[in-house]
Design a protein around this motif. Structure first.
Motif, PDB file in Angstrom:
ATOM      1  N   MET A 156       0.823  -1.207   0.000  1.00 51.10           N
ATOM      2  CA  MET A 156       0.000   0.000   0.000  1.00 51.10           C
ATOM      3  C   MET A 156       0.860   1.261   0.000  1.00 51.10           C
ATOM      4  O   MET A 156       0.511   2.260  -0.627  1.00 51.10           O
ATOM      5  CB  MET A 156      -0.916  -0.004   1.220  1.00 51.10           C
ATOM      6  CG  MET A 156      -1.869   1.172   1.309  1.00 51.10           C
ATOM      7  SD  MET A 156      -2.945   1.096   2.752  1.00 51.10           S
ATOM      8  CE  MET A 156      -1.727   1.149   4.063  1.00 51.10           C
ATOM      9  N   HIS A 176      -5.625   4.934  -5.680  1.00 51.65           N
ATOM     10  CA  HIS A 176      -5.170   3.648  -5.145  1.00 51.65           C
ATOM     11  C   HIS A 176      -6.379   2.750  -4.930  1.00 51.65           C
ATOM     12  O   HIS A 176      -7.363   3.145  -4.323  1.00 51.65           O
ATOM     13  CB  HIS A 176      -4.415   3.878  -3.827  1.00 51.65           C
ATOM     14  CG  HIS A 176      -4.249   2.625  -3.020  1.00 51.65           C
ATOM     15  ND1 HIS A 176      -4.649   2.515  -1.712  1.00 51.65           N
ATOM     16  CD2 HIS A 176      -3.728   1.415  -3.364  1.00 51.65           C
ATOM     17  CE1 HIS A 176      -4.377   1.300  -1.263  1.00 51.65           C
ATOM     18  NE2 HIS A 176      -3.830   0.618  -2.249  1.00 51.65           N
ATOM     19  N   GLU A 178      -7.554  -1.500  -4.092  1.00 49.93           N
ATOM     20  CA  GLU A 178      -7.177  -2.865  -3.718  1.00 49.93           C
ATOM     21  C   GLU A 178      -8.081  -3.820  -4.482  1.00 49.93           C
ATOM     22  O   GLU A 178      -9.291  -3.900  -4.225  1.00 49.93           O
ATOM     23  CB  GLU A 178      -7.330  -3.074  -2.216  1.00 49.93           C
ATOM     24  CG  GLU A 178      -6.834  -4.437  -1.753  1.00 49.93           C
ATOM     25  CD  GLU A 178      -6.886  -4.598  -0.248  1.00 49.93           C
ATOM     26  OE1 GLU A 178      -6.640  -5.724   0.226  1.00 49.93           O
ATOM     27  OE2 GLU A 178      -7.177  -3.600   0.439  1.00 49.93           O
ATOM     28  N   ASP A 183      -2.577  -4.351  -4.324  1.00 48.71           N
ATOM     29  CA  ASP A 183      -2.702  -2.895  -4.397  1.00 48.71           C
ATOM     30  C   ASP A 183      -2.367  -2.417  -5.802  1.00 48.71           C
ATOM     31  O   ASP A 183      -1.354  -2.833  -6.379  1.00 48.71           O
ATOM     32  CB  ASP A 183      -1.767  -2.243  -3.380  1.00 48.71           C
ATOM     33  CG  ASP A 183      -2.142  -2.588  -1.953  1.00 48.71           C
ATOM     34  OD1 ASP A 183      -3.083  -1.995  -1.429  1.00 48.71           O
ATOM     35  OD2 ASP A 183      -1.476  -3.480  -1.371  1.00 48.71           O
TER      36      ASP A 183
END
Length: 395
Positions: A156, A176, A178, A183
């Protein structure tokens, strides 16, 4: 993934002369596509790439910038791998190089994210970081509804640092995410993707991307307009047919009682079923506006519906010739056909009603009678009719 291969091939052939940019690119490749290993008690760093040009570029930069030799191993396709994979491993001097590129800290512990000299460096270093990240684990899908530029990150912290570098470059939309436990940094806006590829130096790929993107947008716009026009034509045709049927029924109900100006508007609707209201207005004599012709047709239908209600027959919303009205059917079935009756008397309706209509009305009454709830505790129900739907004892 043709666009991904084209962009990686162009970036691997891009000439970069500034030492700071070359260091940032090497550090980014090892951060987003590399790993740390312990070989004979010493730290070794390894990077895995999917193109031979990018592997040769990285090996050259390692030697010219850091003066370390990297061993190149080529893995053949097998299993889930469709193409060759290129592994570069720095064993001799790997620990010193790992400290230089920021993969380990001063105590020899693995570090996360990008080193501070890249995060706070000049904008050219941000471009080099994105270039190395794309060469390591980047992908670019074809332009369209699901077009995206994605970078798969090891953790991350590195994803957040890469998104911050995009914001420093003025690239909007770098977020960003997931996805399935990994990630990623994703850019979905087409203009942002073009701007980023331009900053990275992939000018030929930008031209190809924009060409394909323009072609897709023009095709999608043409298809959308064609579908809208087709739907509008179908809807207009259905509305014209329905309006023509209602006007025909209205003229049939009113007959000679219809005002001349309203009847003229109705006849225009019947004679030109595919014409719009504006076209009907131009065909009128004298010419009328769209609202005037629509108002006349509306008043004609309303007058016919009121007249039908007074007569107890179907209005304009029921097509002509479907069935007899319920009151007439009940009268016919109750009175029955009488061969010797006077045609002018009320009972003389039977000879003038077709036998098929009488049979249809009888079937309707039979079905309605079958659907009525039967009372089990009162035997007084002996007939089915308007006045014998239930017995006094069943209430």
């Amino acid at each position: 993934m043709a666009m991904t291969a084209a962009v990686k091939d162009e970036l691997s052939r891009l000439a970069v002369t500034k030492p700071c940019c070359r260091k940032a690119e090497v550090a980014s490749v090892f951060r987003y596509g590399g790993s740390l290993h312990i070989v004979s008690g010493r730290i070794a760093i390894e990077a895995e790439l999917d193109t031979g040009a990018a592997a040769r570029r990285l090996r050259k930069d390692i030697w010219e910038v850091y003066s370390h030799r990297a061993d190149l191993v080529i893995q053949s396709p097998g299993g889930l791998r469709r193409g060759h994979r290129y592994q570069l491993r720095v064993t001799a001097g790997g620990e010193a190089m790992a400290r230089q590129i920021g993969m380990v800290d001063g105590q020899g512990r693995p570090a996360f994210g990008l080193p501070p000299y890249l995060v706070n460096g000049p904008l050219c270093d941000c471009e080099a970081v994105w270039r190395g990240a794309f060469l390591a684990h980047g992908s670019l899908t074809e332009p369209g509804r699901s077009s995206a530029l994605e970078i798969t990150c090891p953790n991350m912290e590195s994803a957040i640092a890469l998104a911050g570098a995009a914001r420093r470059l003025g690239i909007p939309g770098a977020k960003h995410r997931e996805v399935r436990g990994s990630d990623r940094v994703v850019i979905r806006d087409g203009d942002a993707i073009s701007a980023l590829l331009t900053r990275l130096g992939a000018h030929e790929s930008v031209l190809a991307w924009e060409e394909r993107r323009m072609r897709r947008e023009v095709r999608a716009t043409a298809n959308r307009l064609a579908n809208f026009d087709d739907a509008n034509l179908r809807r207009s045709a259905r509305a014209a047919v329905a309006a023509g049927a209602r006007v025909s029924r209205a003229l049939e109900i009113l007959g000679e009682e219809a005002p001349e100006h309203l009847a003229a508007a109705g006849r225009l609707r019947l004679d030109h079923k595919q014409a719009s209201l504006e076209e009907l207005g131009t065909l009128a004599d004298p010419p009328l506006t769209k609202d005037a012709i629509a108002g006349r047709i509306r008043r004609l239908l309303a007058m016919a519906d009121r007249r039908a209600f007074e007569l107890g027959i179907d209005g304009t919303d029921v097509p002509t010739g479907t069935a007899m009205s319920t009151s007439v059917a009940l009268t016919v079935v109750a009175s029955g056909p009488q061969s010797g009756s006077d045609p002018d008397s009320p009972a003389g309706l039977a000879p003038t009603v077709p036998a098929q209509a009488v049979a249809g009305a009888a079937e309707v009454i039979t079905v309605r009678a079958a659907s009525l709830p039967a009372s089990t505790d009162s035997p007084g129900v002996s007939q089915v009719g308007p006045g014998a739907m239930s017995s006094p004892g069943s209430r």
